[in-house]
Design a protein around this motif. Sequence first.
Motif, mmCIF file in Angstrom:
data_model
loop_
_atom_site.group_PDB
_atom_site.id
_atom_site.type_symbol
_atom_site.label_atom_id
_atom_site.label_comp_id
_atom_site.label_asym_id
_atom_site.label_seq_id
_atom_site.Cartn_x
_atom_site.Cartn_y
_atom_site.Cartn_z
ATOM 1 N N SER A 77 5.983 -5.438 5.887
ATOM 2 C CA SER A 77 6.961 -4.964 6.858
ATOM 3 C C SER A 77 6.663 -3.546 7.336
ATOM 4 N N ASP A 78 5.743 -2.850 6.660
ATOM 5 C CA ASP A 78 5.336 -1.495 7.053
ATOM 6 C C ASP A 78 3.874 -1.323 6.658
ATOM 7 N N PRO A 79 2.971 -2.012 7.351
ATOM 8 C CA PRO A 79 1.592 -2.104 6.867
ATOM 9 C C PRO A 79 0.838 -0.789 6.807
ATOM 10 N N ILE A 80 1.203 0.201 7.606
ATOM 11 C CA ILE A 80 0.461 1.473 7.545
ATOM 12 C C ILE A 80 1.295 2.603 6.931
ATOM 13 N N GLY A 81 2.478 2.268 6.395
ATOM 14 C CA GLY A 81 3.256 3.264 5.656
ATOM 15 C C GLY A 81 3.963 4.284 6.523
ATOM 16 N N ILE A 82 4.504 3.863 7.646
ATOM 17 C CA ILE A 82 5.207 4.794 8.546
ATOM 18 C C ILE A 82 6.443 5.384 7.882
ATOM 19 N N ASP A 83 7.056 4.642 6.958
ATOM 20 C CA ASP A 83 8.248 5.162 6.276
ATOM 21 C C ASP A 83 7.975 6.480 5.557
ATOM 22 N N ASP A 84 6.719 6.728 5.181
ATOM 23 C CA ASP A 84 6.389 7.997 4.531
ATOM 24 C C ASP A 84 6.642 9.191 5.450
ATOM 25 N N LEU A 85 6.697 8.944 6.752
ATOM 26 C CA LEU A 85 6.884 10.019 7.724
ATOM 27 C C LEU A 85 8.361 10.271 8.047
ATOM 28 N N LEU A 86 9.249 9.477 7.464
ATOM 29 C CA LEU A 86 10.675 9.608 7.739
ATOM 30 C C LEU A 86 11.383 10.314 6.593
ATOM 31 N N THR A 87 12.433 11.063 6.933
ATOM 32 C CA THR A 87 13.255 11.702 5.908
ATOM 33 C C THR A 87 14.236 10.684 5.332
ATOM 34 N N GLU A 88 14.851 11.038 4.221
ATOM 35 C CA GLU A 88 15.845 10.150 3.614
ATOM 36 C C GLU A 88 17.054 9.971 4.533
ATOM 37 N N ASP A 89 17.438 11.032 5.241
ATOM 38 C CA ASP A 89 18.551 10.915 6.186
ATOM 39 C C ASP A 89 18.212 9.952 7.319
ATOM 40 N N MET A 141 -0.670 -8.511 16.229
ATOM 41 C CA MET A 141 0.722 -8.115 16.427
ATOM 42 C C MET A 141 1.085 -6.948 15.514
ATOM 43 N N ALA A 142 0.671 -7.017 14.256
ATOM 44 C CA ALA A 142 0.993 -5.952 13.303
ATOM 45 C C ALA A 142 0.393 -4.619 13.738
ATOM 46 N N VAL A 143 -0.843 -4.657 14.242
ATOM 47 C CA VAL A 143 -1.506 -3.426 14.689
ATOM 48 C C VAL A 143 -0.776 -2.817 15.879
ATOM 49 N N GLU A 160 4.129 -8.682 24.833
ATOM 50 C CA GLU A 160 2.968 -9.463 24.395
ATOM 51 C C GLU A 160 3.142 -9.948 22.958
ATOM 52 N N ILE A 161 3.717 -9.120 22.107
ATOM 53 C CA ILE A 161 3.992 -9.541 20.727
ATOM 54 C C ILE A 161 4.942 -10.729 20.719
ATOM 55 N N CYS A 162 5.995 -10.672 21.537
ATOM 56 C CA CYS A 162 6.948 -11.781 21.591
ATOM 57 C C CYS A 162 6.287 -13.056 22.103
ATOM 58 N N ARG A 163 5.447 -12.930 23.110
ATOM 59 C CA ARG A 163 4.765 -14.111 23.643
ATOM 60 C C ARG A 163 3.816 -14.714 22.602
ATOM 61 N N THR A 164 3.126 -13.865 21.865
ATOM 62 C CA THR A 164 2.225 -14.360 20.827
ATOM 63 C C THR A 164 3.013 -14.994 19.689
ATOM 64 N N ALA A 165 4.117 -14.385 19.319
ATOM 65 C CA ALA A 165 4.972 -14.965 18.280
ATOM 66 C C ALA A 165 5.458 -16.340 18.696
#
Length: 391
Positions: free
Chosen positions: A8-20, A294-296, A335-340
């Motif tokens: 659900s977060d393949p490249i770890g974007i959550d690491d860039l977000l604060t707890e708030d 799609m994930a990329v 495009e992601i929706c169409r591929t899905a």
Amino acid sequence: MTPPFDPSDPIGIDDLLTEDEKAIREAVRTRCEAVVAPHIADWFETGHIPARELAKEFGDLGVLGMHLTGYGCAGMSAVEYGLACLELEAADSGLRSLVSVQGSLAMYAIWKFGSEEQKERWLPSMAAGESLGCFGLTEPDHGSDPAGMRTRARKDGGDWVLDGRKMWITNGSVADVAVVWAQTDDGVRGFVVPTDAPGFSAPEITHKLSLRASVTSELVLDGVRLPEDAVLPGVRGLKGPLSCLNEARYGIVWGAMGAARSAFESALAYAKNREQFGKPIAAFQLTQQKLADMAVELAKGQLLALHLGRRKDAERLRPEQVSVGKLNNVREALEICRTARTILGANGISLEYPVIRHAANLESVLTYEGTVEMHTLVLGQALTGHAAFRG
């Protein structure tokens, strides 16, 4: 220790977000799951959404005008607002449109350009979801070229009299107040128009096959008489409405990724469970290629949104950069929706799954708040110095 891979977060974007920031995202997602998810397919199918009830829900949550300060607004950051837009549009583009038009167009116009009396009169009740607003700029014959608008406001003694029509107005027929832009002898001006004013009407637009869970209307102004103080005193010219549109476009940069995430997650879950030729279709190379692509693109779009949000919070975000985000993220989300849809096969056109609903909605999102062509030419002008869309 290297953390485990998270699909659900393949490249770890959550690491860039604060707890708030994560907490706000979770709060909006939870509310959407509770009050929207069980009903959204039916709302889309019937072409009806309980806009006023939902406005109160999201007013209670604090997301209406959440990036504005004072007057009952939450005063949150641009990134926090963006994350809210992502979760709202993961539920449905119509829901994000309701919130975006309320906060980034109608409320922002009053907050940025209104008098103190106008702000006190409208903003607290709009932030609470007790009053709904709409934003009247687009006309039947003037979309990408608002300078050609025909709606006119003329002085008559101490009053203003407005005549004209606006088209494709979200929230129009349920709004309590409309921010209407009109030509005057002194250029384009904005007006705060109570929708119960004589001569104002807002017939709903029906027979839509996109944004069906959204109220869309025409605004008709037939000799609407307003007091002199109905005009927004803080701006003259098109920079007023265009700056409001830039606020709304920023939310779309995030929101489109919510629709894309919903479609991607649906396709991934389906591929793991759907068996053909004795194994899940997720085990086939061509399906994996679709899921990987799609994930990329989803990760790239989320990173772009976050980067623009950080720039906005640092007061360094330019309109051309918002155009980059709107152009890329809506195009890639579609495009992601169409591929899905192709992964789900025939089930992809069923409202039992969110994919075709998101794809249909994004066809509208691709056009509103600036078409692909206009954002391409905005970027082209910034790159070359030549305005290709002007004579």
